[in-house]
Design a protein around this motif. Structure first.
Motif, mmCIF file in Angstrom:
data_model
loop_
_atom_site.group_PDB
_atom_site.id
_atom_site.type_symbol
_atom_site.label_atom_id
_atom_site.label_comp_id
_atom_site.label_asym_id
_atom_site.label_seq_id
_atom_site.Cartn_x
_atom_site.Cartn_y
_atom_site.Cartn_z
ATOM 1 N N PHE A 1 -7.248 9.560 12.091
ATOM 2 C CA PHE A 1 -6.542 10.030 10.907
ATOM 3 C C PHE A 1 -7.143 9.332 9.693
ATOM 4 O O PHE A 1 -7.314 8.104 9.703
ATOM 5 C CB PHE A 1 -5.049 9.714 10.995
ATOM 6 C CG PHE A 1 -4.367 10.314 12.195
ATOM 7 C CD1 PHE A 1 -3.901 11.622 12.168
ATOM 8 C CD2 PHE A 1 -4.205 9.578 13.362
ATOM 9 C CE1 PHE A 1 -3.276 12.177 13.279
ATOM 10 C CE2 PHE A 1 -3.592 10.128 14.479
ATOM 11 C CZ PHE A 1 -3.125 11.434 14.432
ATOM 12 N N LEU A 2 -7.468 10.100 8.674
ATOM 13 C CA LEU A 2 -8.015 9.542 7.443
ATOM 14 C C LEU A 2 -6.861 9.262 6.474
ATOM 15 O O LEU A 2 -6.117 10.165 6.105
ATOM 16 C CB LEU A 2 -9.009 10.516 6.810
ATOM 17 C CG LEU A 2 -9.675 10.063 5.512
ATOM 18 C CD1 LEU A 2 -10.469 8.775 5.725
ATOM 19 C CD2 LEU A 2 -10.577 11.164 4.963
ATOM 20 N N ILE A 3 -6.728 8.001 6.081
ATOM 21 C CA ILE A 3 -5.621 7.575 5.229
ATOM 22 C C ILE A 3 -6.147 7.265 3.828
ATOM 23 O O ILE A 3 -7.109 6.496 3.671
ATOM 24 C CB ILE A 3 -4.924 6.330 5.806
ATOM 25 C CG1 ILE A 3 -4.581 6.539 7.290
ATOM 26 C CG2 ILE A 3 -3.675 6.001 4.983
ATOM 27 C CD1 ILE A 3 -3.615 7.664 7.574
ATOM 28 N N ASN A 4 -5.515 7.887 2.836
ATOM 29 C CA ASN A 4 -5.874 7.657 1.432
ATOM 30 C C ASN A 4 -7.363 7.857 1.144
ATOM 31 O O ASN A 4 -7.920 7.269 0.217
ATOM 32 C CB ASN A 4 -5.460 6.254 0.981
ATOM 33 C CG ASN A 4 -3.959 6.101 0.858
ATOM 34 O OD1 ASN A 4 -3.215 7.087 0.918
ATOM 35 N ND2 ASN A 4 -3.493 4.880 0.702
ATOM 36 N N MET B 1 0.843 -1.201 0.000
ATOM 37 C CA MET B 1 0.000 0.000 0.000
ATOM 38 C C MET B 1 0.877 1.250 0.000
ATOM 39 O O MET B 1 1.804 1.364 0.799
ATOM 40 C CB MET B 1 -0.915 0.016 1.232
ATOM 41 C CG MET B 1 -1.787 1.261 1.313
ATOM 42 S SD MET B 1 -2.604 1.464 2.919
ATOM 43 C CE MET B 1 -3.655 0.021 2.974
ATOM 44 N N ILE B 2 0.562 2.180 -0.870
ATOM 45 C CA ILE B 2 1.251 3.464 -0.906
ATOM 46 C C ILE B 2 0.376 4.495 -0.192
ATOM 47 O O ILE B 2 -0.805 4.650 -0.515
ATOM 48 C CB ILE B 2 1.513 3.919 -2.355
ATOM 49 C CG1 ILE B 2 2.437 2.917 -3.056
ATOM 50 C CG2 ILE B 2 2.125 5.315 -2.384
ATOM 51 C CD1 ILE B 2 2.632 3.205 -4.528
ATOM 52 N N ILE B 3 0.946 5.179 0.787
ATOM 53 C CA ILE B 3 0.199 6.209 1.497
ATOM 54 C C ILE B 3 0.265 7.501 0.691
ATOM 55 O O ILE B 3 1.309 8.150 0.612
ATOM 56 C CB ILE B 3 0.753 6.439 2.921
ATOM 57 C CG1 ILE B 3 0.741 5.137 3.720
ATOM 58 C CG2 ILE B 3 -0.065 7.514 3.636
ATOM 59 C CD1 ILE B 3 -0.629 4.561 3.962
ATOM 60 N N GLN B 4 -0.849 7.858 0.076
ATOM 61 C CA GLN B 4 -0.907 9.062 -0.737
ATOM 62 C C GLN B 4 -1.369 10.276 0.058
ATOM 63 O O GLN B 4 -1.014 11.407 -0.262
ATOM 64 C CB GLN B 4 -1.819 8.824 -1.943
ATOM 65 C CG GLN B 4 -1.325 7.706 -2.845
ATOM 66 C CD GLN B 4 -2.301 7.373 -3.953
ATOM 67 O OE1 GLN B 4 -3.524 7.462 -3.754
ATOM 68 N NE2 GLN B 4 -1.794 6.979 -5.101
#
Length: 202
Positions: free
Chosen positions: A65-68, A1-4
């Motif tokens: 925290f909202l991720i991607n 997974m890439i954290i954008q």
């Protein structure tokens, strides 16, 4: 997974005021001073996302925290020793347990454990409680860069053996370091696999 993207949403102690439960959610918790905030920052590659401190017990709220834009990472207050009053610790324990029991989109709890130590009763008791409540959890052993990998693996094996006195099988685990980011991609991969199967609660 890439954290954008990784953005702070809200801090709270009231489960009723948390973000709408429409996305998969993953909680990170451990003893005070286990390196939780540092690991969250390493996972997301955002140095200041979670607040770190040399003083145990810095995290005192449920932090979302909202991720991607498609899942929540939740930073929970640590359990155990913290430089705060007994009353505060009791308040924390109450709203943490309420969150863990009532948050319907919570997919998994990542229990952080200091890899430098042999099994501690407080960590084992918390894992036993999660098991009794039927709350899925995985084990994350932190600070592996502070000692040899062999020593970390020995402590992990001892912890897993201790859990097997209660569980039929010990949960999967990750050996990590916030300094080197080792183990971070494995955690994110595990989250992605759960996300791929996520369905909204009915």
């Amino acid at each position: 997974m890439i954290i954008q993207s990784a953005e702070f949403i809200i801090s709270n102690t009231d489960v009723r005021k948390l973000p709408t439960a429409d996305l998969p959610e993953y909680a990170f918790i451990g003893r005070s001073n286990v390196g939780k905030s540092s690991l969250i920052n390493a996972m997301t590659r955002r140095k200041g996302l979670a607040k770190t401190s040399q003083k145990p017990g810095k995290t005192q709220l449920i932090n979302h925290f909202l991720i991607n834009k498609n899942w929540y990472l939740v930073d929970l207050p640590g359990y155990g020793f913290a430089q705060t009053s007994k009353k505060n610790r009791q308040i924390w324990e109450k709203f943490i347990r309420k969150y863990l029991l009532e948050r319907e989109n919570l997919q998994c709890v990542f229990v952080l454990i200091d890899s430098r130590h042999e099994p501690q009763k407080i960590d084992l008791d918390f894992c036993y409680w999660l098991g009794e409540q039927g709350i899925p959890f995985l084990l994350v052993f932190t600070k592996a860069d502070k000692q040899s990998l062999v020593k970390s693996e020995q402590n992990v094996a001892k912890f897993r053996r201790a859990l097997k006195t209660w569980f039929e099988a010990a949960p999967d685990c990750f050996i990590t370091s916030s300094e080197t980011r080792s183990g971070c991609e494995d955690i994110l991969h595990a989250i992605q696999e759960i996300n791929d199967k996520f369905q909204l609660p009915e």
